[in-house]
Design a protein around this motif. Structure first.
Motif, PDB file in Angstrom:
ATOM      1  N   TRP A  14      -5.632   8.102   2.464  1.00  0.00           N
ATOM      2  CA  TRP A  14      -6.100   7.525   3.173  1.00  0.00           C
ATOM      3  C   TRP A  14      -6.297   8.435   4.011  1.00  0.00           C
ATOM      4  O   TRP A  14      -6.673  10.083   3.512  1.00  0.00           O
ATOM      5  CB  TRP A  14      -4.737   7.159   3.926  1.00  0.00           C
ATOM      6  N   THR A  44      -8.876   5.723  -0.531  1.00  0.00           N
ATOM      7  CA  THR A  44      -9.231   4.274  -0.731  1.00  0.00           C
ATOM      8  C   THR A  44      -9.362   3.630   0.897  1.00  0.00           C
ATOM      9  O   THR A  44      -9.660   2.335   0.660  1.00  0.00           O
ATOM     10  CB  THR A  44      -8.093   3.424  -1.741  1.00  0.00           C
ATOM     11  N   TRP A  45      -8.222   3.503   1.732  1.00  0.00           N
ATOM     12  CA  TRP A  45      -8.007   3.474   2.961  1.00  0.00           C
ATOM     13  C   TRP A  45      -7.803   3.961   4.107  1.00  0.00           C
ATOM     14  O   TRP A  45      -8.292   5.369   4.365  1.00  0.00           O
ATOM     15  CB  TRP A  45      -6.024   2.258   3.411  1.00  0.00           C
ATOM     16  N   CYS A  46      -8.623   3.756   5.294  1.00  0.00           N
ATOM     17  CA  CYS A  46      -8.875   4.588   6.126  1.00  0.00           C
ATOM     18  C   CYS A  46      -8.307   3.345   7.579  1.00  0.00           C
ATOM     19  O   CYS A  46      -8.256   2.431   7.628  1.00  0.00           O
ATOM     20  CB  CYS A  46     -10.720   4.359   6.616  1.00  0.00           C
ATOM     21  N   LEU A  47      -7.401   4.701   8.143  1.00  0.00           N
ATOM     22  CA  LEU A  47      -6.836   3.119   9.530  1.00  0.00           C
ATOM     23  C   LEU A  47      -7.709   3.737  10.798  1.00  0.00           C
ATOM     24  O   LEU A  47      -8.070   4.943  10.953  1.00  0.00           O
ATOM     25  CB  LEU A  47      -5.747   3.914   9.563  1.00  0.00           C
ATOM     26  N   VAL A  59     -13.730  -7.422   7.692  1.00  0.00           N
ATOM     27  CA  VAL A  59     -11.818  -6.812   7.172  1.00  0.00           C
ATOM     28  C   VAL A  59     -10.857  -8.131   8.263  1.00  0.00           C
ATOM     29  O   VAL A  59     -11.148  -8.665   8.837  1.00  0.00           O
ATOM     30  CB  VAL A  59     -11.116  -5.175   8.573  1.00  0.00           C
ATOM     31  N   VAL A 112      -6.930  -1.440   8.829  1.00  0.00           N
ATOM     32  CA  VAL A 112      -6.968  -0.812   7.321  1.00  0.00           C
ATOM     33  C   VAL A 112      -7.902  -1.287   6.867  1.00  0.00           C
ATOM     34  O   VAL A 112      -8.011  -2.480   7.093  1.00  0.00           O
ATOM     35  CB  VAL A 112      -5.944  -1.411   6.935  1.00  0.00           C
ATOM     36  N   GLU A 125      -3.701   5.431  -4.753  1.00  0.00           N
ATOM     37  CA  GLU A 125      -4.979   5.035  -3.596  1.00  0.00           C
ATOM     38  C   GLU A 125      -4.653   6.086  -1.875  1.00  0.00           C
ATOM     39  O   GLU A 125      -3.692   6.469  -1.584  1.00  0.00           O
ATOM     40  CB  GLU A 125      -4.624   4.006  -2.929  1.00  0.00           C
ATOM     41  N   LEU A 144       0.810  -1.403   0.106  1.00  0.00           N
ATOM     42  CA  LEU A 144       0.265  -0.182   0.046  1.00  0.00           C
ATOM     43  C   LEU A 144       0.479   1.654  -0.415  1.00  0.00           C
ATOM     44  O   LEU A 144      -0.016   2.407  -0.349  1.00  0.00           O
ATOM     45  CB  LEU A 144      -1.005  -0.147   0.889  1.00  0.00           C
ATOM     46  N   ASP A 204     -10.381  -1.293   3.982  1.00  0.00           N
ATOM     47  CA  ASP A 204     -10.595  -0.558   2.641  1.00  0.00           C
ATOM     48  C   ASP A 204     -12.572  -0.197   2.373  1.00  0.00           C
ATOM     49  O   ASP A 204     -13.276  -0.586   2.195  1.00  0.00           O
ATOM     50  CB  ASP A 204     -11.105  -2.151   1.550  1.00  0.00           C
ATOM     51  N   ARG A 235      -5.338  -7.539   8.486  1.00  0.00           N
ATOM     52  CA  ARG A 235      -5.645  -6.561   7.975  1.00  0.00           C
ATOM     53  C   ARG A 235      -5.194  -5.063   9.477  1.00  0.00           C
ATOM     54  O   ARG A 235      -5.464  -4.022   9.497  1.00  0.00           O
ATOM     55  CB  ARG A 235      -6.568  -6.181   7.245  1.00  0.00           C
ATOM     56  N   TYR A 286      -0.177   4.993  -2.531  1.00  0.00           N
ATOM     57  CA  TYR A 286       0.248   6.390  -1.979  1.00  0.00           C
ATOM     58  C   TYR A 286       1.070   6.929  -2.425  1.00  0.00           C
ATOM     59  O   TYR A 286       0.823   8.440  -2.229  1.00  0.00           O
ATOM     60  CB  TYR A 286      -0.050   6.075  -0.102  1.00  0.00           C
TER      61      TYR A 286
END
Ligand SMILES: Cc1cc2nc3c(=O)[nH]c(=O)nc-3n(C[C@H](O)[C@H](O)[C@H](O)COP(=O)(O)OP(=O)(O)OC[C@H]3O[C@@H](n4cnc5c(N)ncnc54)[C@H](O)[C@@H]3O)c2cc1C
Length: 372
Positions: free
Chosen positions: A121, A164-167, A218, A186, A119, A110, A188, A222, A114
Motif C-alpha cells: 500500500w 498495488t493499492w493507494c489510499l 475508480v 482505494v 499486495e 485486501l 488500484d 472503493r 497485505y
C-alpha cells in the motif's frame, strides 16, 4: 484469540529457532528492491503461522485481539534483530483506518493480501502545492455513473513504486470546499491512467515517488468512510501515523543505539545517555498511545506529542551513532555501514513526514492550549 502472554510465548519459541526468513530480515540490506523481497518473505511466513493475523478483526481475515498483539509482534521482531518494518509501515499508518472505516467486503479481500506480503500500500495525500495545507489539495474525483474519474498529481508518496493499492485523498466538492469537500478512495495503482515516477532521495534510496492520475476510473464502492468525509479518514490515519506508528518505528531505534554503543568510547557517554533518555520518553508516550488505541479510540491532537518525541529521539540516536562513525556522509561498500548512513540521513527528515514539526507545534498551540 489466545491471551497476549501465550501469544508472546509462542512467538518467542518460533523466533528462538532463528527461521531463515527472520535471519534474512536481520541482515543489513541497503538496496530497497532486495529489502522489499526479504520482507515479503517474512510477512508470508508470519501470515501462514497466524502471527500477523493477530490484532485484526476476525470478519476481515484476522484472528481478533487488539493493537497490543501487533505491537507485541513487531516488538519481538525488533528484539530479535529484524532491521525495520520497511514498506509494511502502512499496516500501522493506513490500515487501521481502512479496517475501521472501509467497506467490509473490500477490507476482507485486501487485508489478507497485505498481511501476507502479496499486495502493498501507499498513501496519496500530499501534492506539489499542498503539503502542510492539505485541505487545499486539487486532485479531482468526478462522479461518472458507477465510477469516479480521478485527475491530478500526488508527491512524496512512500513505497508507491512497490505498491498495488493507494489510499488517495481527492476533491469531490467544489474548489472552495477545503476539508469538507474531500473523499478517501482505494485506488488500484495498476489501473490505466496511473503513472508512478520514483524520486531518488539524498540517502540514495527511492522510497518516495510522484504519482500521476489521468482519467483513472475508480468504482464507487472503493470509498473509505463517507463520500465527502475524507477529512475524518485523514484524521484517523494521522492519529496512527503520529501516535501509535511512532511507537512501532522507535522499536527499531533501540537496536541502532545498541549497535552504535558497541563502537562508542567514553567520550560518547553523554550523547548515548541523552539519546537513551529521549528514547525512554518516546516509549512512555508510545505505550500510552497503544493503550488508547487498544480501546478502539483514537488519540486526536494528543498524537502530536508522540510524533514530536519520536523526532527528538530518532535524531539524538543518530547524532550519537554519527559520532562513532564520522565518515557516515560518504557512503560505504559494507552494507551495515551503508545502512547507518541511510538511517542517519533519514533521521533528518523525520520532522517532515506525517506533518512538519512546525505544524505539530501549531496543533498543540491551537487545539490543545487554545492559544489564538
Ligand atoms: C520521508 C517522507 C515520506 C513521506 N511520505 C508521504 C506519503 O507516503 N504520502 C504523502 O501523502 N505524503 C508523504 N510525505 C509528505 C509530507 O507529508 C509533507 O512533506 C509534509 O506534510 C510537508 O509538506 P511540504 O513538503 O509540502 O512542505 P510545506 O507545507 O511547503 O512546508 C515547508 C516548510 O514551511 C513550514 N510551514 C508551512 N506552513 C506553515 C504554517 N502555517 N506555519 C508554520 N510553518 C509552516 C513547514 O513546517 C515546513 O518547514 C512524506 C514526506 C517525507 C519527508
Amino acid at each position: 484469540m489466545e491471551p497476549l502472554s501465550d501469544y508472546r510465548a509462542k512467538l518467542e519459541e518460533w523466533l528462538a529457532k532463528r527461521p531463515p526468513t527472520v535471519v534474512a530480515a536481520c541482515r543489513p540490506e541497503p538496496r530497497y528492491d532486495e529489502r522489499v523481497e526479504t520482507m515479503r518473505g517474512l510477512m508470508a511466513e508470519l501470515y501462514e503461522l497466524g502471527f500477523s493475523r493477530a490484532g485484526w478483526p476476525v470478519d476481515v481475515g484476522g484472528l481478533g485481539g487488539t493493537v497490543e498483539y501487533r505491537a507485541a509482534m513487531w516488538e519481538a521482531l525488533a528484539r530479535h534483530g529484524v532491521q525495520g518494518m520497511a514498506l509494511f509501515e502502512h499496516l500501522e499508518v493506513l490500515i487501521p483506518a481502512f479496517v475501521a472505516l472501509g467497506p467490509r467486503d473490500l477490507v476482507a479481500r485486501l487485508l489478507p493480501e497485505y498481511l501476507s506480503g502479496r499486495e502493498l500500500w501507499a498513501q496519496g495525500f500530499s501534492e506539489p502545492d499542498s503539503g502542510s495545507d492539505l485541505p487545499s489539495l486539487r486532485t479531482k474525483a468526478v462522479l461518472d455513473g458507477d465510477h469516479y474519474v480521478i485527475d491530478g498529481s500526488k508527491i512524496w508518496t512512500s513505497w508507491a513504486k512497490y505498491a498495488t493499492w493507494c489510499l488517495l485523498l481527492a476533491r469531490t466538492g467544489d474548489a472552495e470546499s477545503r476539508h469538507r469537500g474531500l473523499t478517501a478512495f482505494v485506488v488500484d495503482l495498476r489501473a490505466p491512467g496511473v503513472e508512478v515516477r520514483a524520486i531518488e532521495q539524498s540517502n540514495g534510496t527511492d522510497e518516495l515517488a510522484e504519482v500521476h492520475f489521468d482519467g483513472v476510473r475508480v468504482p464507487v464502492d472503493r470509498i473509505v468512510g463517507e463520500a465527502g468525509g475524507g477529512w475524518a479518514v485523514a484524521m484517523h490515519i494521522l492519529s496512527n501515523e503520529r501516535g501509535t506508528f511512532a511507537w512501532f518505528r522507535h522499536l527499531f531505534q533501540y537496536g541502532q543505539l545498541a549497535d552504535g554503543a558497541t563502537r562508542a568510547t567514553e567520550r560518547d557517554d553523554r550523547a548515548f545517555g541523552n539519546a537513551l533518555l529521549d528514547m525512554v520518553s518516546a516509549t512512555a508516550a508510545g505505550l500510552d498511545g497503544i493503550a488508547v488505541h487498544a480501546t478502539g479510540a483514537t488519540l486526536g491532537p494528543r498524537a502530536t506529542f508522540n510524533k514530536l518525541l519520536l523526532c527528538a529521539a530518532e535524531q539524538s540516536v543518530h547524532d550519537a551513532v554519527l559520532a562513532t562513525d564520522p565518515d557516515i556522509a560518504i557512503g560505504f561498500l559494507d552494507p551495515a555501514a551503508e545502512m547507518r548512513r541511510q538511517e542517519y540521513l533519514f533521521s533528518r527528515i523525520v520532522t517532515v513526514y506525517g506533518g512538519s514539526q512546525q505544524m505539530q507545534l501549531d496543533t498543540i498551540a491551537k487545539q490543545m492550549l487554545e492559544l489564538p
